[in-house]
Scaffold this active site. Structure first.
Site, PDB file in Angstrom:
ATOM      1  N   ILE A  20       0.917  -1.245  -0.225  1.00 43.88           N
ATOM      2  CA  ILE A  20       0.082  -0.157  -0.077  1.00 43.88           C
ATOM      3  C   ILE A  20       0.768   1.302   0.030  1.00 43.88           C
ATOM      4  CG2 ILE A  20      -1.649   1.184   1.378  1.00 43.88           C
ATOM      5  CD1 ILE A  20      -2.512  -1.416   2.325  1.00 43.88           C
ATOM      6  N   TYR A 152      -2.658  -7.457  17.005  1.00 48.18           N
ATOM      7  CA  TYR A 152      -2.534  -6.733  15.931  1.00 48.18           C
ATOM      8  C   TYR A 152      -3.935  -5.631  15.981  1.00 48.18           C
ATOM      9  CZ  TYR A 152      -3.020  -5.147  10.925  1.00 48.18           C
ATOM     10  OH  TYR A 152      -2.959  -4.271   9.857  1.00 48.18           O
TER      11      TYR A 152
END
Length: 252
Positions: A20, A152
């Site tokens: 990304i 996470y």
């Protein structure tokens, strides 16, 4: 797509040597920005620079190291004098279920996704100006339970609240802070969870696609387009928001 939406803007994207971050750097440069990117290794930075082409400056830096961040912002201060778009994109995580979570995993995940992000933005503050846009890397995992991915997910939930709190700290400065939260995206980082076997990787992508209302995982350039919106003046009244670029995954 309208070109030059970032004309004359100075942009910094951390962790932008692949996925990304790299896709966003390419798009920002194509849209007229002078782009700075960071990465941990010179080889990866050189490869990214070749892919992006012109209008990019690469700085070797590990976002978890304060000294490296100081070096990044001192160089930008000297060369450009300001930052118009900051995309705190560096991040990552590992899979461990409850019962196997380690202190090292917690330290590494929160160190990269939360601590490093905090100090990236804080150290950028002297260079941010009225009209600057700060984009924080979130995740659709932050609002949904995910097996073996709790650490996470929790770190990304923390990022969401940082944006909410920081827009109050920055009230009156003209600096905007928003969170960009992708769902599963076809990147090297995602494929790494399935190992090196292409068949396993495709199987994982196919499975994840069944969880997304659009029936597929995203592509990095699709997330980059959402980052372009947040980084440009098109989003001048968008502040403290979380933009989900996840094919609807977080909405069901």
């Amino acid at each position: 797509m309208i070109s030059d939406r970032l004309d004359d803007k100075i942009a910094l994207i951390t962790g932008a040597t692949s996925g990304i971050g790299l896709a966003t750097a390419k798009l920002f440069a194509a849209q007229g920005a002078r782009v700075y990117i960071t990465g941990r290794t010179l080889h990866a930075l050189k490869t990214a620079q070749d892919e992006i082409g012109g209008n990019v400056t690469c700085i070797q830096a590990d976002s978890t190291l304060i000294a490296d961040l100081d070096h990044v912002f001192e160089r930008i201060k000297t060369e450009a004098g300001r930052i118009d778009v900051l995309y705190a994109n560096a991040g990552g995580g590992t899979l461990l279920p409850l019962g196997q979570i380690t202190e090292q995993q917690v330290d590494d995940t929160f160190g990269l996704n939360v601590k490093a992000l905090i100090f990236t933005v804080q150290k950028a503050l002297p260079l941010l100006v009225s009209g600057s846009s700060v984009i924080l890397a979130g995740s659709s995992a932050s609002i949904a339970g995910t097996a073996a991915f709790s650490v996470y997910a929790a770190s990304k939930a923390a990022v969401r609240n940082l944006a909410r709190s920081w827009i109050l700290d920055l009230k009156g400065t003209g600096i905007r802070v928003n969170v960009l939260s992708p769902g599963p995206v076809h990147t090297p980082a995602l494929l790494a969870y399935a190992g090196d076997d292409p068949a396993h990787q495709q199987g994982m992508l196919d499975h994840l696609g069944t969880l997304v209302p659009m029936g597929r995982v995203g592509e990095a350039d699709e997330i980059a387009k959402a980052a372009l919106f947040l980084g440009s003046d098109d989003s001048s009244f968008v502040n403290g928001a979380e933009i989900f670029a996840d094919g609807g995954m977080a909405q069901v």
